[in-house]
Design an enzyme around this catalytic site. Structure first.
Site, short mmCIF file in Angstrom:
data_model
loop_
_atom_site.label_atom_id
_atom_site.label_comp_id
_atom_site.label_asym_id
_atom_site.label_seq_id
_atom_site.Cartn_x
_atom_site.Cartn_y
_atom_site.Cartn_z
N HIS A 1 0.80 -1.22 0.00
CA HIS A 1 0.00 0.00 0.00
C HIS A 1 0.84 1.28 0.00
O HIS A 1 0.30 2.39 0.13
CB HIS A 1 -0.93 0.00 1.22
CG HIS A 1 -2.22 0.72 0.99
ND1 HIS A 1 -2.58 1.84 1.70
CD2 HIS A 1 -3.23 0.49 0.12
CE1 HIS A 1 -3.76 2.26 1.29
NE2 HIS A 1 -4.18 1.46 0.33
N LYS B 1 3.05 4.48 -1.28
CA LYS B 1 2.91 5.43 -2.39
C LYS B 1 4.10 6.38 -2.31
O LYS B 1 3.97 7.51 -1.83
CB LYS B 1 1.59 6.19 -2.30
CG LYS B 1 0.36 5.28 -2.22
CD LYS B 1 -0.79 6.03 -1.56
CE LYS B 1 -1.97 5.11 -1.37
NZ LYS B 1 -1.87 4.30 -0.14
N ASP C 1 16.83 9.65 -8.04
CA ASP C 1 18.30 9.73 -7.96
C ASP C 1 18.84 9.42 -6.57
O ASP C 1 19.94 9.87 -6.21
CB ASP C 1 18.80 11.11 -8.41
CG ASP C 1 18.56 11.35 -9.90
OD1 ASP C 1 18.43 10.37 -10.65
OD2 ASP C 1 18.47 12.52 -10.30
#
Length: 215
Positions: free
Chosen positions: A151, A153, A158
């Site tokens: 779940h 996000k 870089d």
């Protein structure tokens, strides 16, 4: 006696002056450092606007498009941060169906940026998911092998810029939901996410997982 007292006072004043100078230098250094480090907050839903100029900066704003042009939105800022990747982009996403975000990832891939995507196995197969598109383009994608939802996000650009918040990478989340994103270069915040991504990436290596089942 007077000379010794005077000497003590001079030394004491010197110590105080040195201490104040060090504090001032530390304050100036901290301030300049904070000015250089990116710390941004974006809120959604984002105003709907044309983003073609972000993908093609030389494209004239007068090209055929019914959406407003040249508007700085939360979504356009998000795209710019993603497209700023020069060497690597690590994505750990629950749901990924936004075509403009997919387009940005594919563009980075065409530039030679190393991309790794870790996503939820259930939502990777839903209608409209861009995971298959990324895989077809040759981007390395892994789905979680556990019984629970992946779940997270977040994205790491870089290895030094963290993009995280409540936003799923979907059109609904961008244009319709009340969402938030924090973008930061603070090492104390970025590095734990780098470490967690690497841990999850190794944990969700399907080859190793299948091998462990047969051992």
């Amino acid at each position: 006696m007077f000379d010794s007292m005077w000497t003590v006072k001079v030394v004491s004043l010197g110590v105080v002056a040195l201490s104040l100078s060090l504090e001032l230098l530390f304050w100036l250094f901290s301030r300049r450092r904070s000015e250089r480090i990116t710390n941004k907050v974006l809120f959604f839903p984002s105003e709907v606007a044309c983003v073609e100029h972000i993908f093609s900066p030389t494209l004239p704003h007068s090209h055929v498009c019914s959406l407003p042009h040249g508007v700085d939105t939360s979504f356009s800022r998000l795209l710019r941060y993603i497209l700023s990747a020069c060497s690597s982009l690590d994505l750990c996403l629950f749901s990924f169906s936004n075509m403009d975000l997919s387009r940005a990832v594919l563009l980075l891939h065409s530039r030679g940026v190393t991309i790794r995507v870790l996503t939820d196995k259930v939502y990777s197969a839903i209608s409209g998911s861009q995971i298959g598109v990324l895989r077809k383009a040759g981007i390395c994608v892994r789905c979680d092998v556990s019984a629970v939802h992946m779940h997270h996000k977040f994205a790491v650009v870089d290895g030094r810029t963290l993009i995280t918040g409540s936003l799923n990478w979907t059109l609904t989340a961008v244009q319709s939901n009340m969402e938030n994103i924090i973008i930061t270069e603070e090492p104390d915040l970025v590095q734990p996410f780098v470490k967690e991504f690497c841990r999850l990436w190794g944990l969700n290596d399907s080859a190793q997982y299948l091998s462990s089942l047969t051992d």
